[in-house]
Design a protein around this motif. Structure first.
Motif, PDB file in Angstrom:
ATOM      1  N   ALA A   1      35.786  35.465  44.014  1.00 60.97           N
ATOM      2  CA  ALA A   1      36.076  36.904  43.598  1.00 60.97           C
ATOM      3  C   ALA A   1      37.380  37.296  43.818  1.00 60.97           C
ATOM      4  O   ALA A   1      37.680  37.123  45.020  1.00 60.97           O
TER       5      ALA A   1
ATOM      6  N   ARG B   1      28.595  32.324  38.912  1.00 62.85           N
ATOM      7  CA  ARG B   1      27.963  33.093  39.925  1.00 62.85           C
ATOM      8  C   ARG B   1      28.806  34.309  39.681  1.00 62.85           C
ATOM      9  O   ARG B   1      29.899  34.182  39.889  1.00 62.85           O
TER      10      ARG B   1
ATOM     11  N   GLY C   1      30.854  37.948  40.200  1.00 63.36           N
ATOM     12  CA  GLY C   1      31.137  38.726  41.079  1.00 63.36           C
ATOM     13  C   GLY C   1      30.650  40.115  41.066  1.00 63.36           C
ATOM     14  O   GLY C   1      29.959  40.358  40.416  1.00 63.36           O
ATOM     15  N   ARG C   2      30.976  40.748  42.015  1.00 63.91           N
ATOM     16  CA  ARG C   2      30.522  42.381  42.208  1.00 63.91           C
ATOM     17  C   ARG C   2      31.349  42.775  41.051  1.00 63.91           C
ATOM     18  O   ARG C   2      32.301  42.745  40.553  1.00 63.91           O
ATOM     19  N   GLY C   3      30.517  43.927  40.411  1.00 61.72           N
ATOM     20  CA  GLY C   3      31.057  44.583  39.301  1.00 61.72           C
ATOM     21  C   GLY C   3      30.645  44.026  37.997  1.00 61.72           C
ATOM     22  O   GLY C   3      31.064  44.667  36.906  1.00 61.72           O
ATOM     23  N   THR C   4      29.826  42.934  37.979  1.00 61.09           N
ATOM     24  CA  THR C   4      29.621  42.356  36.594  1.00 61.09           C
ATOM     25  C   THR C   4      27.888  42.578  36.466  1.00 61.09           C
ATOM     26  O   THR C   4      27.488  42.386  37.296  1.00 61.09           O
ATOM     27  N   GLN C   5      27.837  43.326  35.373  1.00 59.74           N
ATOM     28  CA  GLN C   5      26.419  43.509  35.054  1.00 59.74           C
ATOM     29  C   GLN C   5      25.850  42.358  34.182  1.00 59.74           C
ATOM     30  O   GLN C   5      26.110  41.918  33.406  1.00 59.74           O
TER      31      GLN C   5
ATOM     32  N   ASP D   1      39.596  42.848  42.918  1.00 57.80           N
ATOM     33  CA  ASP D   1      39.028  43.689  42.250  1.00 57.80           C
ATOM     34  C   ASP D   1      37.378  43.338  41.940  1.00 57.80           C
ATOM     35  O   ASP D   1      36.739  43.875  41.124  1.00 57.80           O
ATOM     36  N   GLY D   2      37.026  42.235  42.244  1.00 53.27           N
ATOM     37  CA  GLY D   2      35.529  41.815  42.116  1.00 53.27           C
ATOM     38  C   GLY D   2      35.552  40.812  40.791  1.00 53.27           C
ATOM     39  O   GLY D   2      34.290  40.537  40.499  1.00 53.27           O
ATOM     40  N   SER D   3      36.489  40.774  40.306  1.00 53.90           N
ATOM     41  CA  SER D   3      36.673  40.037  38.878  1.00 53.90           C
ATOM     42  C   SER D   3      36.141  38.503  39.036  1.00 53.90           C
ATOM     43  O   SER D   3      36.714  38.002  40.422  1.00 53.90           O
TER      44      SER D   3
ATOM     45  N   ALA E   1      33.088  48.175  32.920  1.00 53.58           N
ATOM     46  CA  ALA E   1      32.333  47.137  33.748  1.00 53.58           C
ATOM     47  C   ALA E   1      32.412  45.718  32.706  1.00 53.58           C
ATOM     48  O   ALA E   1      32.493  45.812  31.481  1.00 53.58           O
TER      49      ALA E   1
ATOM     50  N   GLU F   1      34.493  41.884  28.700  1.00 55.01           N
ATOM     51  CA  GLU F   1      34.930  42.696  29.815  1.00 55.01           C
ATOM     52  C   GLU F   1      35.974  43.528  28.909  1.00 55.01           C
ATOM     53  O   GLU F   1      36.509  43.456  27.783  1.00 55.01           O
TER      54      GLU F   1
END
Length: 665
Positions: free
Chosen positions: A256, A315, A317-321, A259-261, A371, A364
């Motif tokens: 990640a 897998r 990262g954070r911020g991905t719905q 920015d969590g991307s 998001a 994206e």
């Protein structure tokens, strides 16, 4: 491949184990086939193959049975084969018990096993290979779908009776010993499945599709394996823990950014590895599905975007719905997937990938803010129609689709208005449609019911028009129709495309039912008009329809609806029965009977019942008792009467109404 040695107990008990070992080795292939077929279909084929061999090898007893039990051999029932001797029956029981336990506890080794065996390694082990049986033909595929739609005890009863030749009584006793919850019900359900599968069932079960001893071997990810071996050789003993953590991270295939991307890391497929099919491949192949789609879109060469999409699939990262369709595997792609599309769409970048079994859509924001999203859905065994469109975007009740390269014409039509012709739909050079409404439950059934009407190119043999219903899922639902008996239907009753006048009329009354398939992994819905009857008291003419929603995983749910010619096309048919995870109203469930209460124009209530082509008589008991020869019944009935409807078949058997519990024997 590491295979365990079969253990023998010392002393006098060795005789029993040697006898069992001899029976196991002699019947090894049949026992493995039995285990493979009973294991849950939700497991991938590689794991099912290894588990089948493991269950059979672990079925060997550890010692002599107690003397009191061994003194009297088990009773042999009529119809039970003598092959294999008395030692084969307990082996079958252990194999079935282990396979049933895996359906109940799919991720944990069955707790019924004794502690020494539960602690043993789950052999055989296979390193560096993926094993799976060879693929069969269309008949085997249909049987696979039918078997996956029933429970493990039913599969066990079907195989033991049809392939191993055991009598119903012997199958019932074996299932009881194996711990099946409803052995009698499983035998009855297996008998129905056997009747629908026909005389070819035994030959199909013996085919290579179900032979877990004759398998194909494919390598795992060779490059990833090589990198790991080299890395392990270079690192010293002092960095073993760090190396293990690095390999674990590499296996996950994701990192990640700040920015969590999603950020690609070692071990994950990269943009340079993506499979890109040539633009004209669909015109020169016998496999017209997602593998024939070319890579399209203005950003098909944007490696940075493609790498983020691949890493998100490995897998997110954070911020991905993240959204996975029902019963879709969540593991990483086994190899570099096919690139189907990458481009900008209404302010977002969209990437569509296909790994041979699943579709993945990553999106994206094209600019800053917003998001990221990842949607994955299984689409195994897709064909010309079910691989004809992919949903790129759904916003404010409208969707844009990416069409297959073999789609020559595209339009939309309203199911609620069957007499209205389809309207042309604008499609870009990359195969992206203009935004069109999706089916929505808002406002009930009074509004329009929009669907896609597509026509395949004349350059392929499958040239025809067909309907796809967009319900907001990644893959639109294919709509088909089977007409009434005697109205041009062949004996096999194969579904046809729902574009004719009779099909459109039926779907005008059934379109509201499509709201219920959203999010359930449905690939196709067939509307089968299985019976018609004249109603009493000058009530007009009625048509009975069984709608079957087949999922990508093979199971299907059915609903029975009743409509009359006094209803307008905007009126929904009355749903009178339903069943879940059933073979009814399919190729393996071609007989159906149903009943419903109906109020006549004069205010009196009637019990109506109707059956499909093979029904020769209908019986009703309960608060109302009646019998009628033929395929329909109508009798006066008090409102709210509790009744049971059954039918007699031309084959001599009996049939319970859709959704009714089985009668005890």
């Amino acid at each position: 491949m590491l295979l365990p040695q079969l253990r023998r107990t010392a002393g006098g008990a060795g005789t029993d184990v040697l006898t069992a070992e001899s029976a196991l080795v002699e019947q090894y292939g049949d026992l493995v086939r039995l285990a493979y077929l009973v294991l849950p279909a939700s497991l991938n084929r590689h794991r099912r193959v290894l588990l089948a061999h493991s269950l059979v090898q672990r079925a060997l007893p550890h010692g002599r049975a107690p003397r009191s039990a061994a003194a009297v051999p088990p009773q042999r029932h009529a119809g039970q084969p003598a092959g294999g001797g008395p030692a084969l029956d307990p082996l079958r029981t252990e194999v079935v018990r282990g396979a049933l336990a895996h359906e109940r506890r799919p991720r944990v080794w069955p707790a019924r096993l004794s502690p020494p065996r539960a602690l043993a390694p789950h052999l055989p082990l296979v390193l560096g290979l993926r094993l799976f049986p060879r693929s069969g033909g269309a008949h085997e595929t249909a049987l696979v779908q039918a078997l996956s739609g029933v429970s493990a005890p039913v599969r066990a009863a079907f195989v033991l009776g049809r392939l191993d030749g055991l009598s119903d009584a012997a199958v019932r006793d074996l299932l009881v010993r194996a711990g099946a919850p409803d052995a009698r019900g499983a035998v009855r359900a297996a008998a129905r499945l056997e009747a629908d599968a026909g005389e070819a069932a035994a030959a199909l079960l013996a085919s290579r599709e179900f032979d877990a001893c004759t398998v194909q071997a494919h390598p795992t990810d060779l490059l990833r394996r090589r990198r790991r071996v080299r890395l392990a050789g270079l690192l010293g003993a002092g960095v073993v823990v760090a190396a293990a953590a690095l390999v674990s991270t590499g296996a996950a295939g994701v990192g990640a950014g700040p920015d969590g991307s999603p950020r690609p890391v070692a071990g994950a497929p990269a943009a340079k590895d993506l499979v890109r099919t040539a633009p004209g491949a669909w015109d020169d192949t016998s496999r017209v599905d997602f593998t024939a789609w070319p890579a399209r879109g203005s950003r098909a060469r944007d490696d940075a975007l493609l790498n983020r999409a691949l890493a998100a699939w490995a897998r997110p990262g954070r911020g991905t719905q993240v959204a996975y369709a029902k019963d879709t595997a969540r593991d990483t792609p086994p190899a570099a997937p096919h690139l189907l599309f990458a481009g900008d769409l209404d302010g977002r970048a969209v990437v569509v990938l296909y790994d041979g079994q699943r579709l993945a859509r990553y999106d994206e924001p094209s600019g800053t803010g917003g998001a990221r999203g990842l949607t994955v859905a299984r689409v195994d065994d897709a064909d010309v129609t079910t691989a004809a469109a992919v949903t790129l975007d759904v916003r404010d009740g409208r969707a844009r689709y990416l069409l297959a390269p073999w789609v020559a014409e595209a339009g939309t039509r309203d199911l609620a208005r069957p007499d209205t012709v389809a309207r042309p739909l604008d499609v870009s050079g990359d195969g992206v449609t203009a935004a069109v409404p999706v089916l929505s439950s808002a406002g009930g059934c009074g509004g329009s019911r929009p669907v896609l009407q597509l026509r395949s190119s004349s350059r392929i043999a499958e040239k025809h028009a067909f309907l796809l219903a967009g319900v907001g899922d990644l893959s639109p639902v294919h709509l088909t129709y089977t007409p009434l008996p005697g109205h041009g239907t062949p004996p096999a009753r194969q579904p046809r495309e729902a574009t004719g006048s009779a099909a459109l009329l039926a779907w005008a009354h059934l379109a509201c039912g499509l709201d219920g398939v959203r999010g359930s992994g449905v690939r196709a819905v067939n509307a089968w008009d299985f019976a018609e009857q004249d109603l009493p008291a000058d009530g007009g003419h009625a048509v009975w329809t069984c709608s079957r929603a087949d999922t990508w995983r093979g199971t299907g749910n059915v609903t029975v609806a009743l409509r009359t010619d006094r209803q307008s096309t905007a009126s929904a048919a009355a749903v009178v029965a339903g069943a879940r995870s059933t073979a009814e109203c399919s190729r393996f469930g071609q007989h159906v009977v149903a009943g419903a209460q109906w109020r006549a124009p004069d205010g009196h209530w009637y019990l109506l019942a109707a059956g499909s082509r093979a029904v020769t008589g209908i019986s009703v008991d309960g608060d109302v008792r009646a019998n009628a020869s033929g395929r329909t019944l109508a009798v006066r009935s008090p409102h709210g009467a509790q009744v049971r409807v059954s039918a007699r078949l031309s084959t001599g058997g009996s049939l319970a109404a859709v959704g009714a519990p089985e009668k005890p024997e």
